[in-house]
Scaffold this active site. Structure first.
Site, PDB file in Angstrom:
ATOM      1  N   HIS A   1      41.180  73.607 -13.040  1.00 56.71           N
ATOM      2  CA  HIS A   1      41.945  72.725 -12.432  1.00 56.71           C
ATOM      3  C   HIS A   1      42.911  73.349 -11.553  1.00 56.71           C
ATOM      4  O   HIS A   1      43.167  74.534 -11.797  1.00 56.71           O
ATOM      5  CB  HIS A   1      42.790  72.012 -13.710  1.00 56.71           C
ATOM      6  CG  HIS A   1      43.790  71.209 -12.807  1.00 56.71           C
ATOM      7  ND1 HIS A   1      43.714  69.952 -12.587  1.00 56.71           N
ATOM      8  CD2 HIS A   1      45.313  71.461 -12.785  1.00 56.71           C
ATOM      9  CE1 HIS A   1      44.625  69.369 -12.122  1.00 56.71           C
ATOM     10  NE2 HIS A   1      45.749  70.261 -12.140  1.00 56.71           N
TER      11      HIS A   1
ATOM     12  N   SER B   1       5.089  70.712   7.591  1.00 56.54           N
ATOM     13  CA  SER B   1       5.286  69.479   8.073  1.00 56.54           C
ATOM     14  C   SER B   1       5.761  69.270   9.504  1.00 56.54           C
ATOM     15  O   SER B   1       6.252  70.437   9.943  1.00 56.54           O
ATOM     16  CB  SER B   1       6.009  68.655   7.231  1.00 56.54           C
ATOM     17  OG  SER B   1       7.119  68.817   6.967  1.00 56.54           O
TER      18      SER B   1
ATOM     19  N   GLY C   1       9.678  81.924   7.645  1.00 49.69           N
ATOM     20  CA  GLY C   1      10.892  81.139   7.316  1.00 49.69           C
ATOM     21  C   GLY C   1      10.598  79.453   7.567  1.00 49.69           C
ATOM     22  O   GLY C   1      11.072  78.803   6.913  1.00 49.69           O
TER      23      GLY C   1
ATOM     24  N   LYS D   1      22.599  72.191   8.975  1.00 47.77           N
ATOM     25  CA  LYS D   1      23.874  72.524   8.167  1.00 47.77           C
ATOM     26  C   LYS D   1      24.691  73.250   9.153  1.00 47.77           C
ATOM     27  O   LYS D   1      25.992  72.966   9.078  1.00 47.77           O
ATOM     28  CB  LYS D   1      23.663  73.140   7.084  1.00 47.77           C
ATOM     29  CG  LYS D   1      23.177  72.328   6.093  1.00 47.77           C
ATOM     30  CD  LYS D   1      22.064  71.388   6.485  1.00 47.77           C
ATOM     31  CE  LYS D   1      21.190  70.549   5.345  1.00 47.77           C
ATOM     32  NZ  LYS D   1      20.436  69.748   5.841  1.00 47.77           N
TER      33      LYS D   1
ATOM     34  N   GLY E   1      17.265  57.722   6.559  1.00 48.76           N
ATOM     35  CA  GLY E   1      17.170  58.658   5.318  1.00 48.76           C
ATOM     36  C   GLY E   1      17.981  59.973   5.714  1.00 48.76           C
ATOM     37  O   GLY E   1      18.874  59.887   6.476  1.00 48.76           O
TER      38      GLY E   1
END
Length: 462
Positions: A439, A144, A43, A55, A181
């Site tokens: 809507h 990374s 993962g 998150k 960032g």
């Protein structure tokens, strides 16, 4: 199987993150015999140290904000604070569930999964656990790690990376975040919701500098309203310990002090010491160089994900991994249009976009050939109900397709799906205006913006 020297896999994958496991799953689905090698957990960064845990923290922060602000909706509630151990349990439970599901997927596709630290030992093999795993093709997907600056040592206590921030055993009273960032503003948002006094330091002239300038300005306005401080346009010079925290000095002499310093200046590729250069794989600043089909200069070696100099997004890794698997299986493949990749920054408010900025469009097509329209969420009923502010900005080639959609506001990340279809299918404003949007929804704002751009605005002024 992996220990059998006579076994030659169709595909050997080094790295089990988003790009690696996507290639493994798709490759196995297409009938390739696949070996997947991962030294940590299946993962990778996204599931364990990136997308998912951040998150989860941001959602916990959203719940905290809703509790504080419940009275404005006529709901009586009290906010008693953050139980950081319970927040981490919630976060870890989410990760554990997804991790278990992913392990089951890999096993069900009959991928040979090997735990261990691998090293490219030839253009067609990876050495791991004292064994050589042979393949007709090798895919590098080693990902990374958080970057730092020369002379700025990350100690995991006062000077921390995003990895440390995700497991911090306390809510810091104050924090300096170096980097405005995506990673920086997401942690700024979550920590502010938890009650931290936050200052963001960004050397460039705007927060989220990769986004359209209008989106950056809207986010800056929202952060000021939330009490998130930021200093723009001046670069970091040094950091030093104080008696109970960290002092940061900028190039112009400004000084900031806080309990912790989060270094959020981006992530760098994991490529050193893994045999890439020895096997002739071309690198630039640590990134593995690839063509539009993710192939390196070595014909039997491909690379995907954060290891290559494309957008560092999990869904980009998925797409790149799938592309490699399909190419090796003999299917016709199409290069990825990276401008057409949806991008979301999950701070409060969210920043979402697809396509190119207005400035980039003018650079490509000429200033007189570009039309930009802003639709304020104040005209959107559901956004009013949610009490969120923001805008949807459309960038169009005059009398042509929409080439950029830029959105700021709560839940805008959920609207980027239609936005990416509009961009990738080169839709004209009039074509989108013909579609009926439900809507009241925030999705309706995307439709209203296109109605306005097509010259027939409904809930917005001419």
């Amino acid at each position: 199987m992996a220990n059998d020297a006579s076994t030659v896999f169709d595909l050997v994958i080094l790295g089990g993150g988003s790009g690696g496991y996507a290639a493994a799953l798709r490759g196995a689905q297409l009938g390739l015999d696949v070996a997947l090698i991962e030294k940590n957990k299946l993962g990778g960064t996204c599931l364990h140290n990136g997308c998912i845990p951040t998150k989860a923290l941001l959602h916990a922060g959203e719940i905290a904000d809703q509790a504080r602000e419940a009275e404005q909706f006529g709901v009586r509630a009290t906010f008693d604070g953050i139980d950081i151990k319970a927040v981490h349990k919630y976060k870890d439970d989410v990760i554990a569930g997804l991790y278990k599901g992913l392990q089951g997927l890999v096993a069900s596709r009959k991928v040979t999964y090997i735990e261990g630290e691998g090293r490219l030992s030839s253009p067609t093999s990876v050495d791991v656990n004292g064994q050589r795993v042979q393949g007709r093709h090798v895919l590098l997907a080693t990902g990374s790690v958080p970057k730092s600056l020369p002379g700025l040592e990350i100690d995991g206590n006062r000077v921390i990376s995003s990895d440390h921030a995700l497991t911090l055993d306390r809510v810091p009273e104050s924090a300096i975040i170096l980097g405005g960032g995506v990673i920086g503003v997401e942690f700024a948002s979550a920590w502010k919701s938890f009650g931290t006094d936050v200052t963001v330091v960004e050397g460039l002239k705007h927060l989220v500098p990769a986004e359209d300038e209008n989106s950056s300005k809207l986010l800056e306005r929202a952060f000021r309203k939330r009490g998130i401080k930021f200093n723009l346009g001046t670069f970091f010079e040094k950091a030093e310990y104080t008696q109970d925290g960290v002092r940061v000095t900028l190039a112009d002499g400004k000084v900031f002090e806080a309990e912790v310093l989060l270094v959020a200046i981006g992530r760098g590729p994991v490529s050193q010491g893994l045999g890439y250069e020895e096997q002739g794989v071309a690198l630039d600043r640590g990134y593995v160089l690839v063509d539009e089909y993710m192939q390196t200069n070595v014909p039997t070696v491909s690379a995907v994900g954060d290891l290559v100099p494309t957008l560092q997004l999990a869904h980009v890794g998925f797409a790149e991994g799938i592309l490699v698997a399909e190419r090796l299986a003999g299917l016709k493949t199409v290069p990825i249009d990276y401008d057409g990749v949806p991008r979301v920054t999950y701070c409060h408010p969210e920043v979402a976009s697809v396509g190119i900025s207005e400035a980039k469009a003018k650079e490509i097509y000429g200033a007189d050939k570009v039309v930009a329209l802003k639709y304020n969420l104040a005209g959107n009923g559901k956004s009013k109900i949610l009490k969120t502010a923001g805008e949807i900005k459309l960038v169009q080639v005059k009398d042509g397709a929409v080439v950029g959609v830029h959105m700021v506001g709560d839940r805008m990340g959920e609207q980027v799906g239609e936005a990416q279809l509009i961009y990738n299918w080169e839709a004209l404003p009039a074509e989108v205006a013909q579609l009926i949007h439900a809507h009241p929804t925030q999705n309706e704002a995307l439709g209203e913006a296109h109605l306005a751009l097509a010259g027939k605005p409904l809930h917005s002024h001419d």
